[in-house]
Design a protein around this motif. Structure first.
Motif, PDB file in Angstrom:
ATOM      1  N   GLU A  57       1.034  45.956  32.864  1.00 23.02           N
ATOM      2  CA  GLU A  57       0.438  46.091  34.196  1.00 23.02           C
ATOM      3  C   GLU A  57      -0.961  45.497  34.243  1.00 23.02           C
ATOM      4  N   LEU A  58      -1.731  45.707  33.199  1.00 21.68           N
ATOM      5  CA  LEU A  58      -3.086  45.160  33.167  1.00 21.68           C
ATOM      6  C   LEU A  58      -3.063  43.635  33.119  1.00 21.68           C
ATOM      7  N   GLN A  59      -2.143  43.085  32.338  1.00 20.17           N
ATOM      8  CA  GLN A  59      -2.035  41.624  32.261  1.00 20.17           C
ATOM      9  C   GLN A  59      -1.577  41.047  33.605  1.00 20.17           C
ATOM     10  N   GLU A  60      -0.634  41.699  34.244  1.00 20.98           N
ATOM     11  CA  GLU A  60      -0.165  41.237  35.557  1.00 20.98           C
ATOM     12  C   GLU A  60      -1.277  41.298  36.601  1.00 20.98           C
ATOM     13  N   ALA A  61      -2.219  42.213  36.412  1.00 16.00           N
ATOM     14  CA  ALA A  61      -3.349  42.337  37.336  1.00 16.00           C
ATOM     15  C   ALA A  61      -4.467  41.347  37.011  1.00 16.00           C
ATOM     16  N   GLY A  62      -4.286  40.553  35.948  1.00 16.59           N
ATOM     17  CA  GLY A  62      -5.266  39.526  35.619  1.00 16.59           C
ATOM     18  C   GLY A  62      -6.162  39.829  34.435  1.00 16.59           C
ATOM     19  N   LEU A  63      -5.999  40.987  33.835  1.00 15.69           N
ATOM     20  CA  LEU A  63      -6.805  41.332  32.668  1.00 15.69           C
ATOM     21  C   LEU A  63      -6.312  40.548  31.456  1.00 15.69           C
ATOM     22  N   GLU A  64      -7.235  40.101  30.642  1.00 17.48           N
ATOM     23  CA  GLU A  64      -6.878  39.417  29.406  1.00 17.48           C
ATOM     24  C   GLU A  64      -7.208  40.317  28.228  1.00 17.48           C
ATOM     25  N   PHE A  65      -6.478  40.115  27.144  1.00 16.48           N
ATOM     26  CA  PHE A  65      -6.706  40.872  25.920  1.00 16.48           C
ATOM     27  C   PHE A  65      -7.160  39.913  24.839  1.00 16.48           C
ATOM     28  N   SER A  66      -8.056  40.401  24.004  1.00 17.57           N
ATOM     29  CA  SER A  66      -8.565  39.572  22.926  1.00 17.57           C
ATOM     30  C   SER A  66      -8.874  40.442  21.717  1.00 17.57           C
ATOM     31  N   LYS A  67      -8.702  39.843  20.554  1.00 21.73           N
ATOM     32  CA  LYS A  67      -9.093  40.517  19.316  1.00 21.73           C
ATOM     33  C   LYS A  67     -10.612  40.523  19.252  1.00 21.73           C
ATOM     34  N   LEU A  68     -11.174  41.681  19.028  1.00 19.03           N
ATOM     35  CA  LEU A  68     -12.623  41.799  18.911  1.00 19.03           C
ATOM     36  C   LEU A  68     -13.067  41.112  17.629  1.00 19.03           C
ATOM     37  N   GLN A  69     -13.873  40.090  17.771  1.00 22.17           N
ATOM     38  CA  GLN A  69     -14.371  39.356  16.613  1.00 22.17           C
ATOM     39  C   GLN A  69     -15.459  40.167  15.929  1.00 22.17           C
TER      40      GLN A  69
END
Length: 124
Positions: free
Chosen positions: A38-50
């Motif tokens: 749902e978050l991705q469909e709403a435009g949120l991106e996920f990333s590995k914290l460097q």
């Protein structure tokens, strides 16, 4: 002994008392966490914290709409360890619920294998 080991995973700078108290008393806040799909469909991106400072350090970058999550490797040993940390936090009234809150957040974020796939493919 468990508390000493648990403490080694905690953030170097603890949150302020106000933030901890707010997170413990605001029961409506858990309704605001949606699953990864749902978050991705709403435009949120996920990333590995460097270079995460600690295992529990989740960050949200408002300017890019990215949720940065430290990588978490799960196996039989880590699951048992984290369950013990959460049990300890629930039994000791002086222990802050760092692990309990973190895994409640992850539990809301991951509902299906597709949620896991989204996080895995984005390095989390």
């Amino acid at each position: 002994m468990l508390d000493i080991y648990r403490t080694s995973f905690l953030p170097a700078i603890p949150p302020t008392a106000d933030r901890v108290e707010d997170s413990m008393t605001d029961k409506s806040s858990d309704l605001l966490i949606h699953c990864a799909i749902e978050l991705q469909e709403a435009g949120l991106e996920f990333s590995k914290l460097q270079q995460p400072e600690d295992l529990l350090n989740v960050q949200f970058d408002r300017s890019s709409g990215t949720l940065n999550i430290p990588p978490l490797r799960m196996d039989g040993n880590t699951i048992l360890l984290f369950c013990n940390f959460m049990a300890y936090e629930q039994c000791d009234r002086d222990a802050q619920p760092y692990f309990s809150n973190h895994f409640m957040f992850l539990n809301r974020l991951v509902n299906t294998s597709k949620d896991i796939e989204i996080l895995h493919n984005n390095g989390s």
